[in-house]
Design a protein around this motif. Sequence first.
Motif, mmCIF file in Angstrom:
data_model
loop_
_atom_site.group_PDB
_atom_site.id
_atom_site.type_symbol
_atom_site.label_atom_id
_atom_site.label_comp_id
_atom_site.label_asym_id
_atom_site.label_seq_id
_atom_site.Cartn_x
_atom_site.Cartn_y
_atom_site.Cartn_z
ATOM 1 N N PHE A 68 -4.473 -9.268 -3.275
ATOM 2 C CA PHE A 68 -3.775 -8.329 -4.204
ATOM 3 C C PHE A 68 -3.125 -7.015 -3.371
ATOM 4 O O PHE A 68 -1.901 -6.467 -3.459
ATOM 5 N N LEU A 69 -3.955 -6.425 -2.551
ATOM 6 C CA LEU A 69 -3.442 -5.658 -1.372
ATOM 7 C C LEU A 69 -2.284 -6.103 -0.804
ATOM 8 O O LEU A 69 -1.411 -5.062 -0.436
ATOM 9 N N ALA A 70 -2.363 -7.302 -0.275
ATOM 10 C CA ALA A 70 -1.214 -7.852 0.515
ATOM 11 C C ALA A 70 0.102 -7.814 -0.232
ATOM 12 O O ALA A 70 1.243 -7.384 0.491
ATOM 13 N N MET A 125 6.066 1.365 -11.950
ATOM 14 C CA MET A 125 5.299 1.875 -10.791
ATOM 15 C C MET A 125 5.401 1.112 -9.619
ATOM 16 O O MET A 125 5.376 -0.198 -9.653
ATOM 17 N N ASP A 126 5.664 1.755 -8.505
ATOM 18 C CA ASP A 126 5.939 0.840 -7.165
ATOM 19 C C ASP A 126 4.571 0.058 -6.776
ATOM 20 O O ASP A 126 3.479 0.676 -6.862
ATOM 21 N N PRO A 127 4.507 -1.007 -5.989
ATOM 22 C CA PRO A 127 3.641 -1.675 -5.704
ATOM 23 C C PRO A 127 2.523 -1.011 -4.605
ATOM 24 O O PRO A 127 1.258 -0.822 -4.986
ATOM 25 N N VAL A 128 2.710 0.027 -3.867
ATOM 26 C CA VAL A 128 1.878 0.759 -2.974
ATOM 27 C C VAL A 128 1.276 1.843 -4.133
ATOM 28 O O VAL A 128 -0.176 1.905 -3.723
ATOM 29 N N THR A 129 1.776 2.449 -5.109
ATOM 30 C CA THR A 129 0.928 3.122 -5.917
ATOM 31 C C THR A 129 0.157 2.337 -6.798
ATOM 32 O O THR A 129 -1.110 2.567 -7.149
ATOM 33 N N VAL A 130 0.331 1.018 -7.033
ATOM 34 C CA VAL A 130 -0.440 -0.022 -7.682
ATOM 35 C C VAL A 130 -1.518 -0.239 -6.835
ATOM 36 O O VAL A 130 -2.794 -0.300 -7.441
ATOM 37 N N GLY A 131 -1.228 -0.092 -5.630
ATOM 38 C CA GLY A 131 -2.458 -0.578 -4.558
ATOM 39 C C GLY A 131 -3.591 0.429 -4.555
ATOM 40 O O GLY A 131 -4.867 0.417 -4.558
ATOM 41 N N LEU A 132 -2.947 1.947 -4.698
ATOM 42 C CA LEU A 132 -3.804 3.238 -4.479
ATOM 43 C C LEU A 132 -4.802 3.028 -5.990
ATOM 44 O O LEU A 132 -5.839 3.286 -5.841
ATOM 45 N N PHE A 133 -4.075 2.709 -6.933
ATOM 46 C CA PHE A 133 -4.816 2.837 -8.273
ATOM 47 C C PHE A 133 -5.845 1.574 -8.147
ATOM 48 O O PHE A 133 -6.929 1.718 -8.705
ATOM 49 N N GLY A 134 -5.497 0.469 -7.568
ATOM 50 C CA GLY A 134 -6.418 -0.570 -7.385
ATOM 51 C C GLY A 134 -7.717 -0.306 -6.886
ATOM 52 O O GLY A 134 -8.880 -0.688 -7.117
ATOM 53 N N ILE A 135 -7.510 0.390 -5.483
ATOM 54 C CA ILE A 135 -8.625 0.792 -4.704
ATOM 55 C C ILE A 135 -9.505 1.859 -5.472
ATOM 56 O O ILE A 135 -10.798 1.712 -5.355
ATOM 57 N N ALA A 136 -8.946 2.962 -6.240
ATOM 58 C CA ALA A 136 -9.682 3.914 -7.044
ATOM 59 C C ALA A 136 -10.518 3.314 -7.953
ATOM 60 O O ALA A 136 -11.551 3.609 -8.307
ATOM 61 N N LEU A 137 -9.701 2.112 -8.778
ATOM 62 C CA LEU A 137 -10.521 1.331 -9.898
ATOM 63 C C LEU A 137 -11.936 0.612 -9.204
ATOM 64 O O LEU A 137 -13.062 0.762 -9.759
ATOM 65 N N LEU A 138 -11.691 -0.064 -8.073
ATOM 66 C CA LEU A 138 -12.679 -0.751 -7.522
ATOM 67 C C LEU A 138 -13.678 0.160 -7.002
ATOM 68 O O LEU A 138 -15.080 0.031 -7.364
ATOM 69 N N ILE A 139 -13.496 1.366 -6.581
ATOM 70 C CA ILE A 139 -14.398 2.211 -5.969
ATOM 71 C C ILE A 139 -15.317 2.913 -7.449
ATOM 72 O O ILE A 139 -16.530 2.912 -7.298
ATOM 73 N N PHE A 140 -14.490 3.145 -8.425
ATOM 74 C CA PHE A 140 -15.021 3.614 -9.716
ATOM 75 C C PHE A 140 -16.164 2.631 -10.191
ATOM 76 O O PHE A 140 -17.367 2.939 -10.468
ATOM 77 N N LEU A 141 -15.608 1.259 -10.211
ATOM 78 C CA LEU A 141 -16.596 0.181 -10.731
ATOM 79 C C LEU A 141 -17.856 -0.067 -9.809
ATOM 80 O O LEU A 141 -19.041 -0.039 -10.263
#
Length: 431
Positions: A297-299, A1-17
């Motif tokens: 992490f986003l950086a 998985m490329d880093p940008v996609t990982v960043g999008l998943f991270g934002i989605a997980l944060l919002i979910f939590l």
Amino acid sequence: MDPVTVGLFGIALLIFLVVFGVPVAFAAAFTGILGIYYLRGWNTAIGLSGLIPYANSASYSLSVLPLFIAIGFLAMQAGITTQAYAAARTWVGRAPGGLATATILASAGFAAVSGASTASTAVFTRIAMPEMEKLGYNQALAAGVIAVGGTLAALIPPSAMLVLYGIIVEESIGKLLIAGFVPGALSLVVYMLVITVVVKLKPDWAPSLERTTIIEKLRTLPKVSGIFCVVGVILGGVYFGLMTPTESAAIATAIIMAMALWKRIRMNDMRKGLMETIRTTAMIFMVIWGVMIFIRFLAFTGLPNQITDMVVGLDVPRFYILMAVIVMYLLLGMILDGLGMMMLTLPVIYPTMMGLGYDPIWFGILIVKLVEIGVVTPPVGINCYVVNGLRPDIKLETVFLGVAPFLVGEVFLLALIIGLPDLFLFLPNHL
């Protein structure tokens, strides 16, 4: 998985939590550590999670936060807030909706020594609500005035929100504090106009007080001299370059401490004020630590730069993008508290708006004003919940009903900020 996609998943997980009730500090730290582990390995994730809290705490600029918080809680425990309310009542009580206007003025006074929105709302729910009810005020108007009055603490210096914005985006805290004076004063005037209009339309909602003499008015001024001293030290010291924001905050704290001792504050009340300062400071720093890990992490993902390049490259006027950002913040304000909203969005939104050429100080004023609106809009208007929590007999929908007329005023203020940016940048540009 490329880093940008990982960043999008991270934002989605944060919002979910966050949506499911995990505190922002823990949700951001967990997501950040997990993301760094995926991208860089366990040693990097653990190393950074240990380093970042220290690196972001051992900062001279951050020392201004606990000082501003201490000013507010010590002023509250010393009874300075009560005196400000009594003075405002004496000066404007005779005007239409005088007691409501006095509450707004006293809230502005408390904002000038506090910077804590919920603390201001809690204080005036206890002080002003019984007085307005005793006089026969409509409950919705009284509750709405108290909730909205608390929002003044977000802009009127010393503002914890402006300080946090400056820390997140690495902008001058002194300029931000000075810039908050004009929109804070305008907000105060607009709220008073809204009260006047509401009372003119519904005169039975707000009976007037008896007239007071000029002698009685003048006698109240010495009681609020401490507030004028604090405002003068913070604004004057920073504006004229005599002190840094931290130095001005330290002197202002000393003034409030001296006033509290002069009033012979009980040691138990002093202890309460200092313990509340410690609790609030610890909460804010925990959020800062967690979000700073998430920002790192986003950086690593490169997502903020990707979003900035994409938005700047859009073939649409930048005004449309600004409108989209405003709508996004208004919607987020309905489900997130102001601190969490700023900490979670600015790492991505700020570089994008700077790429479009907006002024960072002006953008900070706009964001904090949007945060103000968020703390009084349903379903998660935290100031409205504070009123309801302290007075369970006042229904939550009643508080929101009382706030509704003021939201019209907020739209007018947003239009001013967007349409006349030079008005709000005049003071900081001459710092």
